[in-house]
Enzyme design. Structure first.
Site, short mmCIF file in Angstrom:
data_model
loop_
_atom_site.label_atom_id
_atom_site.label_comp_id
_atom_site.label_asym_id
_atom_site.label_seq_id
_atom_site.Cartn_x
_atom_site.Cartn_y
_atom_site.Cartn_z
N ASP A 268 24.63 12.21 28.65
CA ASP A 268 24.03 12.69 29.82
C ASP A 268 22.48 13.13 29.71
O ASP A 268 21.98 13.10 28.70
CB ASP A 268 24.86 13.87 30.42
CG ASP A 268 24.44 14.28 31.91
OD1 ASP A 268 23.86 13.61 32.58
OD2 ASP A 268 24.52 15.48 31.75
N SER A 269 21.99 13.46 30.83
CA SER A 269 20.63 14.31 30.52
C SER A 269 20.74 15.45 29.89
O SER A 269 19.73 16.12 29.30
CB SER A 269 19.75 14.52 32.00
OG SER A 269 20.89 15.18 32.62
N TYR B 6 17.05 14.53 34.90
CA TYR B 6 16.66 12.93 35.32
C TYR B 6 16.50 12.81 36.71
O TYR B 6 15.64 11.99 37.16
CB TYR B 6 17.70 12.23 34.77
CG TYR B 6 17.80 11.86 33.50
CD1 TYR B 6 16.89 12.03 32.32
CD2 TYR B 6 19.01 10.96 32.89
CE1 TYR B 6 17.21 11.61 31.21
CE2 TYR B 6 19.47 10.37 31.54
CZ TYR B 6 18.18 10.99 30.54
OH TYR B 6 18.67 10.55 29.55
N GLY B 7 17.17 13.69 37.36
CA GLY B 7 17.04 13.52 38.97
C GLY B 7 15.77 13.79 39.64
O GLY B 7 15.84 13.20 40.86
N CYS C 25 26.59 10.26 33.57
CA CYS C 25 25.65 10.75 34.61
C CYS C 25 25.51 9.85 35.49
O CYS C 25 25.06 8.65 35.45
CB CYS C 25 24.24 10.63 33.75
SG CYS C 25 22.89 11.12 34.78
N ASN C 26 25.38 10.30 36.96
CA ASN C 26 25.68 9.62 37.96
C ASN C 26 23.92 8.92 38.29
O ASN C 26 23.66 7.63 38.58
CB ASN C 26 25.66 10.11 39.44
CG ASN C 26 27.12 10.71 39.46
OD1 ASN C 26 27.94 10.09 40.11
ND2 ASN C 26 27.66 11.62 38.74
N GLU D 184 22.11 23.60 33.91
CA GLU D 184 21.36 23.24 32.55
C GLU D 184 21.05 24.39 31.79
O GLU D 184 21.27 24.82 30.67
CB GLU D 184 20.17 22.16 32.73
CG GLU D 184 19.79 21.79 31.30
CD GLU D 184 21.12 21.00 30.74
OE1 GLU D 184 21.79 20.40 31.48
OE2 GLU D 184 20.89 20.83 29.68
N CYS E 5 27.26 14.13 40.84
CA CYS E 5 26.24 14.56 39.84
C CYS E 5 27.38 15.53 38.89
O CYS E 5 27.65 16.25 39.05
CB CYS E 5 25.12 15.27 40.24
SG CYS E 5 24.24 16.23 38.62
N THR E 6 27.07 15.01 37.66
CA THR E 6 28.38 15.50 36.77
C THR E 6 27.84 17.00 36.58
O THR E 6 28.61 17.66 36.24
CB THR E 6 28.25 14.85 35.41
OG1 THR E 6 27.00 14.61 34.76
CG2 THR E 6 28.80 13.24 35.64
N HIS E 7 26.74 17.45 36.70
CA HIS E 7 26.47 18.79 36.31
C HIS E 7 27.05 19.53 37.41
O HIS E 7 27.54 20.66 37.32
CB HIS E 7 24.95 19.12 36.59
CG HIS E 7 24.12 18.88 35.35
ND1 HIS E 7 23.72 17.46 34.91
CD2 HIS E 7 23.32 19.74 34.53
CE1 HIS E 7 23.18 17.56 33.65
NE2 HIS E 7 22.89 19.04 33.48
N1 DGL Z 1 23.96 15.11 35.32
C1 DGL Z 1 23.19 13.85 36.07
C2 DGL Z 1 24.18 13.11 37.18
O1 DGL Z 1 25.21 13.06 37.07
C3 DGL Z 1 22.01 14.16 36.11
C4 DGL Z 1 21.34 15.62 36.46
C5 DGL Z 1 19.91 15.61 36.24
O2 DGL Z 1 19.39 15.15 34.92
O3 DGL Z 1 19.10 15.59 37.44
O4 DGL Z 1 23.44 12.85 37.87
#
Ligand code: DGL
Length: 257
Positions: free
Chosen positions: A6-7, A38-39, A69-70, A148, A180-182
């Site tokens: 993931d990020s 990443y988003g 990570c989506n 994060e 989003c997994t976060h």
């Molecule tokens: N955890 C990530 C997801 O599922 C991305 C979060 C990010 O880095 O913006 O989308």
């Protein structure tokens, strides 16, 4: 070994489901913390990072990859599959299908990063699986960064979550997809706001089941979990208690790649 990435910390919510489903498997979890989030990044950068992290995990011995990570899945899972044709790649996509299938009001919402919100993959997912159900896409800038940095109680975050969830409930949506997994780590904040007015949909267990189907002999390892990151790998281990994952700590080793 199964490579999971993931990020940053978000994919640990998927790792927890994977460990539950495959308790004897060996995992290496890679957090691309030098580039999180990443988003809010362009697709080209996300694709470059996904290919680099995937290649690194394969070099380390991964024979199955889970993109936890989506955002990375939407932007780059296809490129990753093309780069590693011999390796099964499991992606994570928002649970539009189960949400739409179970909705009683015919209205659902999906919480996503800005990158996933504008992705063609999400549009196609909605077109193919929402079947007449109205889907509201809610981009949530900064939520992943709050998770994060473990600022889960930050009043600015709480106020933003309250505002977005209230507007979703006003639309009569009865399923809210964590896209989003976060955001899985924000359930303690979100759940009390929705009470019994809606259900949260998280696909971590479904991703774990899919990985289990593909794991073969990888299911029978020594049950080790390596945590690593492109910056400050020690932060991952330290974050486990705050993310209610302290129970994983006994099995975890941290290392630099
Ligand atoms: N955890 C990530 C997801 O599922 C991305 C979060 C990010 O880095 O913006 O989308």
């Amino acid at each position: 070994m199964i490579g999971v990435f993931d990020s940053g910390l978000g994919g640990l919510s998927v790792l927890a489901a994977l460990v539950k489903a495959l308790p004897q498997a060996d995992f290496t979890y890679y957090a691309d913390t030098a580039h999180v989030p990443y988003g809010d990044k362009p697709d080209t950068l996300i694709q470059r990072r996904v290919l680099a992290v995937g290649a690194e995990l394969v070099t380390q011995g991964a024979t199955l990859l889970v993109v936890a990570c989506n955002t990375a899945t939407a932007a780059a899972v296809q490129a990753l599959r093309t780069a590693h044709p011999g390796i099964p790649v499991v992606g994570v996509e928002p649970g539009i299908k189960p949400a739409a299938a179970s909705s009683r009001t015919g209205r659902i919402a999906v919480l996503v990063t800005p990158s996933t919100a504008r992705s063609t993959r999400l549009r196609h997912l909605i077109e193919s699986h929402a079947g007449g159900v109205e889907v509201h896409v809610e981009p949530c800038p900064d939520w992943a960064t709050h998770v994060e940095t473990l600022r889960l109680d930050d009043p600015a975050l709480i106020a933003d979550v309250q505002r977005r969830i209230a507007s979703i409930l006003d639309r009569d949506a009865d399923r809210i997809v964590l896209g989003c997994t976060h955001y899985s780590f924000l359930v303690p904040v979100i759940a009390p706001l929705i009470a019994d007015r809606a259900e949260l949909i998280d696909v971590a267990d479904a991703v774990a089941r899919q990985t289990q189907r593909l794991a073969g002999s990888l299911a029978h390892g020594s049950g080790q979990i390596h945590l690593t990151a492109s910056a400050h790998p020690e932060r991952l281990h330290a974050a486990l208690p705050r993310l209610r994952l302290a129970y994983l700590a006994a099995r975890v080793t941290t290392r630099n790649l």
